[in-house]
Write a protein that holds these residues in place. Structure first.
Motif, PDB file in Angstrom:
ATOM      1  N   LYS A 145       0.439   7.645 -25.357  1.00 64.25           N
ATOM      2  CA  LYS A 145       0.478   8.313 -26.668  1.00 64.25           C
ATOM      3  C   LYS A 145       1.228   7.455 -27.687  1.00 64.25           C
ATOM      4  CE  LYS A 145      -1.825  11.776 -25.236  1.00 64.25           C
ATOM      5  NZ  LYS A 145      -3.260  11.691 -25.410  1.00 64.25           N
ATOM      6  N   LEU A 146       2.366   6.891 -27.270  1.00 70.22           N
ATOM      7  CA  LEU A 146       3.148   6.053 -28.193  1.00 70.22           C
ATOM      8  C   LEU A 146       2.367   4.794 -28.566  1.00 70.22           C
ATOM      9  CD1 LEU A 146       5.751   5.604 -29.776  1.00 70.22           C
ATOM     10  CD2 LEU A 146       6.710   4.500 -27.722  1.00 70.22           C
ATOM     11  N   GLU A 163       5.799  17.466 -20.703  1.00 71.36           N
ATOM     12  CA  GLU A 163       5.063  17.536 -21.965  1.00 71.36           C
ATOM     13  C   GLU A 163       5.500  18.733 -22.802  1.00 71.36           C
ATOM     14  OE1 GLU A 163       0.529  17.654 -23.753  1.00 71.36           O
ATOM     15  OE2 GLU A 163       0.836  17.602 -21.595  1.00 71.36           O
ATOM     16  N   TYR A 164       5.634  19.889 -22.181  1.00 74.11           N
ATOM     17  CA  TYR A 164       6.051  21.084 -22.908  1.00 74.11           C
ATOM     18  C   TYR A 164       7.526  21.317 -22.619  1.00 74.11           C
ATOM     19  CZ  TYR A 164       1.106  21.423 -23.488  1.00 74.11           C
ATOM     20  OH  TYR A 164      -0.192  21.126 -23.811  1.00 74.11           O
ATOM     21  N   GLU A 170       2.005  15.014 -31.850  1.00 75.88           N
ATOM     22  CA  GLU A 170       0.700  15.303 -32.455  1.00 75.88           C
ATOM     23  C   GLU A 170       0.780  15.437 -33.966  1.00 75.88           C
ATOM     24  OE1 GLU A 170       2.364  17.454 -30.470  1.00 75.88           O
ATOM     25  OE2 GLU A 170       1.193  17.966 -28.715  1.00 75.88           O
ATOM     26  N   GLU A 171       1.983  15.695 -34.497  1.00 72.55           N
ATOM     27  CA  GLU A 171       2.169  15.936 -35.934  1.00 72.55           C
ATOM     28  C   GLU A 171       2.083  14.623 -36.725  1.00 72.55           C
ATOM     29  OE1 GLU A 171       2.477  18.996 -37.192  1.00 72.55           O
ATOM     30  OE2 GLU A 171       2.373  19.836 -35.150  1.00 72.55           O
ATOM     31  N   LEU A 225       7.496   7.475 -36.651  1.00 68.67           N
ATOM     32  CA  LEU A 225       7.561   6.492 -35.560  1.00 68.67           C
ATOM     33  C   LEU A 225       7.002   5.143 -36.016  1.00 68.67           C
ATOM     34  CD1 LEU A 225       6.520   8.762 -32.548  1.00 68.67           C
ATOM     35  CD2 LEU A 225       8.821   7.947 -33.131  1.00 68.67           C
ATOM     36  N   LYS A 226       5.913   5.178 -36.780  1.00 66.04           N
ATOM     37  CA  LYS A 226       5.351   3.929 -37.319  1.00 66.04           C
ATOM     38  C   LYS A 226       6.334   3.254 -38.270  1.00 66.04           C
ATOM     39  CE  LYS A 226       0.510   5.279 -36.985  1.00 66.04           C
ATOM     40  NZ  LYS A 226      -0.701   5.660 -37.705  1.00 66.04           N
ATOM     41  N   ALA A 227       7.017   4.039 -39.100  1.00 66.24           N
ATOM     42  CA  ALA A 227       8.004   3.481 -40.032  1.00 66.24           C
ATOM     43  C   ALA A 227       9.148   2.817 -39.266  1.00 66.24           C
ATOM     44  CB  ALA A 227       8.541   4.573 -40.960  1.00 66.24           C
TER      45      ALA A 227
END
Length: 186
Positions: free
Chosen positions: A180-181, A27-28, A123-124, A131-133
């Motif tokens: 998350k995705l 994650e980090y 998170e941004e 990602l949606k585009a």
């Protein structure tokens, strides 16, 4: 300290230690500040039908995703159907995602699938919008499963026929990023 000259590094096989560090789906991702993009390009029934290799962006203004289109598809042909698969160390930044989405809308003969080891700054809001585009433009987006890491290891890494020993939390990290995705793309 001055950075070395800007460049995109290309090749056929990645060093195994570099792969294990850069593709680890933590994650980090401290210290993982460049993108490795392994690619397969199927041009159908053409003379150079299948292209394979990798790109990494090294201290460069040009990201690996953009470099792929400039270097690997430099001789883009509207008459050819391209099936492109990327295995990337992290998902595209918001700017790259927007550019790729626009390109996919313009070049209808490219089918792109992106398999990401981890999600970059998920998170941004602008990254989520990117990602949606991509998804809306027809790009298949997925987080790499443990089996995808093994495939990438076998296909793109100088592994001297040694099997990949997946890290302890690989499956849990996959499930985390997968969730998350899915939330982002719903």
């Amino acid at each position: 300290m001055e950075l070395p000259p800007f460049e995109i590094i290309t090749g056929d096989r990645i060093d195994p230690l570099v792969f294990k560090f850069q593709f680890k789906n933590v994650e980090y991702s401290s210290g993982r500040n460049k993108t490795f993009l392994c690619y397969l390009v199927d041009k159908g029934n053409t003379a150079d039908g299948l292209l394979r290799g990798y790109l990494e962006d090294e201290h460069t203004g040009l990201h690996a995703e953009e470099a792929f289109f400039k270097q690997c598809l430099a001789h883009y042909d509207l008459a050819i159907k391209y099936t492109v698969t990327w295995y990337v160390s992290s998902s595209p930044c918001s700017a790259c995602a927007a550019r790729i989405a626009e390109l996919l809308k313009a070049w209808k003969n490219i089918k792109l699938s992106i398999f990401a080891a981890r999600l970059l700054e998920w998170e941004e809001a602008d990254v989520q919008a990117g990602l949606k585009a991509l998804h809306t433009a027809g790009c298949k987006l997925r987080v790499m499963k443990p089996l995808d890491f093994t495939y990438t290891w076998d296909t793109f890494v100088e592994n001297e026929e040694q099997p990949l020993n997946l890290w302890e939390d690989c499956k849990e990290n996959y499930e985390y990023y997968h969730e998350k995705l899915a939330d982002i793309l719903q």
